[in-house]
Enzyme design. Structure first.
Site, PDB file in Angstrom:
ATOM      1  N   ASP A   1       0.764  -1.260  -0.043  1.00 33.49           N
ATOM      2  CA  ASP A   1      -0.045  -0.059   0.062  1.00 33.49           C
ATOM      3  C   ASP A   1       0.833   1.126  -0.083  1.00 33.49           C
ATOM      4  OD1 ASP A   1      -1.189   2.385   0.852  1.00 33.49           O
ATOM      5  OD2 ASP A   1      -2.847   1.075   1.722  1.00 33.49           O
ATOM      6  N   HIS A   2       1.186   1.711  -1.134  1.00 30.63           N
ATOM      7  CA  HIS A   2       2.196   2.812  -1.215  1.00 30.63           C
ATOM      8  C   HIS A   2       2.142   3.718  -0.440  1.00 30.63           C
ATOM      9  CE1 HIS A   2      -0.108   5.059  -4.230  1.00 30.63           C
ATOM     10  NE2 HIS A   2       0.900   6.156  -4.069  1.00 30.63           N
TER      11      HIS A   2
ATOM     12  N   HIS B   1      -5.312   2.982   0.985  1.00 32.75           N
ATOM     13  CA  HIS B   1      -4.866   4.265   1.456  1.00 32.75           C
ATOM     14  C   HIS B   1      -5.567   4.814   2.567  1.00 32.75           C
ATOM     15  CE1 HIS B   1      -2.562   3.416  -2.097  1.00 32.75           C
ATOM     16  NE2 HIS B   1      -3.419   4.116  -2.994  1.00 32.75           N
TER      17      HIS B   1
HETATM   18  C1  BG6 Z   1      -3.275   4.638  -6.534  1.00 35.54           C
HETATM   19  C2  BG6 Z   1      -4.535   4.434  -7.233  1.00 35.54           C
HETATM   20  O1  BG6 Z   1      -3.253   3.398  -5.602  1.00 35.54           O
HETATM   21  O2  BG6 Z   1      -3.012   5.760  -5.910  1.00 35.54           O
HETATM   22  C3  BG6 Z   1      -4.573   5.642  -8.396  1.00 35.54           C
HETATM   23  O3  BG6 Z   1      -4.826   3.323  -7.976  1.00 35.54           O
HETATM   24  C4  BG6 Z   1      -4.047   6.906  -7.568  1.00 35.54           C
HETATM   25  O4  BG6 Z   1      -6.064   5.827  -8.877  1.00 35.54           O
HETATM   26  C5  BG6 Z   1      -3.021   6.840  -7.029  1.00 35.54           C
HETATM   27  O5  BG6 Z   1      -4.150   7.857  -8.915  1.00 35.54           O
HETATM   28  C6  BG6 Z   1      -2.433   8.197  -6.353  1.00 35.54           C
HETATM   29  O6  BG6 Z   1      -1.149   8.077  -5.817  1.00 35.54           O
HETATM   30  P1  BG6 Z   1      -0.352   9.299  -5.013  1.00 35.54           P
HETATM   31  O7  BG6 Z   1       0.762   8.770  -4.639  1.00 35.54           O
HETATM   32  O8  BG6 Z   1      -0.212  10.132  -6.408  1.00 35.54           O
HETATM   33  O9  BG6 Z   1      -1.425  10.004  -4.348  1.00 35.54           O
END
Ligand code: BG6
Length: 342
Positions: free
Chosen positions: A33-34, A96
């Site tokens: 979960d980045h 997230h």
């Molecule tokens: C991803 C989603 O996990 O997170 C995308 O699948 C989204 O839809 C992205 O655009 C957003 O990541 P960040 O790090 O730019 O907020």
């Protein structure tokens, strides 16, 4: 290493897990979960637990409500194949935003070992519920066509490869409760959407008003609730809004903002979320990766929202470049609150 989404509902996430555990030992499985790899998300832990100021106030005696926003100004781009049928709630809230909620609401872990940290998050996620009936606590919507940033952009339904009758949400907002003593009566409003006014992710802690004010009403009329904003991105930092006396002979209080910005305070290099997470995988370090139990508890909430949404034939819309559908504003207005203009 498994990139989210981990399944598309509780049942499929369990099937996926059964499949994975047939082959791999739990300690060899890394669910990415980045958001957990983001520096500012990890900072939530140091903000809360390495300072004296916050933790004594971090409960329903002092906090009125919490807002967690992840807004994007882009549309779905060329991701129709993945996005349609998934939508914003499953794409972003299930993972997230509920992880951000867990880190915001959890008790202090006994230690920062992977086990202790995940155990506290898991407890929050198991205590999650809707704040009131689901049909008054779950909003979904789709962006319509219109002007955004000087450009005319397509409606979701006109994007390439999207079926004309799709009810996939590009915006979702939930009103949640954490059923614990600490959070009794405190709503957690979470929202996410594509084609919103700007790209921003932030956690807003709105404190209660003092229960007694030794001033005439007009003195503090221009003041609102003390508010702590943890900006996850962009312009990473923390701001605090509080009242000060307006200079001059009269006595009036007005809100000002105290601002900490990573960019100004540090010169150190901030690794990208994936950079950090992939390094942790290589080192075999698990604390920043959610466990199956956390995933399942998060799906339970989402499954309930979808049980309700699946009974609806229509979906609300919102203009591109806005802050989402009016129904979402109304959800907060009914509680006498408003979304923060991020
Ligand atoms: C991803 C989603 O996990 O997170 C995308 O699948 C989204 O839809 C992205 O655009 C957003 O990541 P960040 O790090 O730019 O907020």
């Amino acid at each position: 290493v498994i990139e989210k989404p981990f399944g598309h509902d509780l049942e499929s996430s369990q099937e996926l897990n059964d499949l994975v555990t047939e082959v791999f030992a739990p300690e060899d499985v890394f669910r990415i979960d980045h958001y957990l790899g983001k520096e500012t998300v990890q900072n939530l832990l140091s903000l809360r637990f390495s300072n004296e100021l916050y933790e004594p106030l971090w409960n329903s005696d002092h906090i009125d409500h919490v807002q967690i926003t992840m807004a994007e100004n882009i549309g779905i781009g060329s991701r129709a194949g993945y996005y349609d049928g998934v939508g914003s709630a499953k794409d972003v809230i299930q993972n997230h935003l509920l992880q951000l909620l867990a880190l915001t609401a959890m008790e202090e872990p006994v230690s920062f070992s992977p086990h202790d940290l995940r155990q506290e998050k898991e407890k929050v996620l198991s205590a999650l519920d809707f704040f009131g009936p689901v049909d008054q606590s779950a909003i979904r919507a789709q962006y319509s066509e219109g002007w955004q940033g000087g450009k005319f952009v397509k409606a979701y339904l006109d994007e390439e490869n999207i079926p004309a009758d799709s009810v996939t949400d590009t915006y979702a907002a939930l009103r949640l409760a954490v059923r614990t003593r600490r959070w009794q009566g405190v709503p957690f409003y979470v929202r996410t959407g594509k084609r919103l006014a700007r790209r921003v992710t932030e956690i807003t802690i709105v404190f209660k008003r003092p229960n007694f004010l030794p001033f005439e009403q007009r003195v503090t009329a221009g003041q609102s609730n003390n508010t702590l904003v943890i900006r996850i991105q962009p312009d990473e930092g923390v701001t605090f809004r509080f009242g000060v006396k307006v200079p001059g002979a009269s006595f009036n209080v007005r809100d000002v903002t105290m601002d900490f910005s990573y960019g100004h305070a540090f010169t150190e290099y901030t690794p990208e979320a994936y950079e950090r997470l992939i390094l942790d995988v290589l080192l075999g370090e698990p604390p920043l990766f959610p466990q199956q139990k956390e995933v399942e508890e998060s799906w339970k909430i989402l499954d309930r929202a979808f049980e309700y949404w699946d009974t609806l034939d229509t979906i609300d819309t919102y203009p591109p470049g806005s802050w989402g559908p009016l129904s979402s504003d109304h959800m907060l207005a009914r509680d006498g609150r408003a979304w923060r203009r991020a």
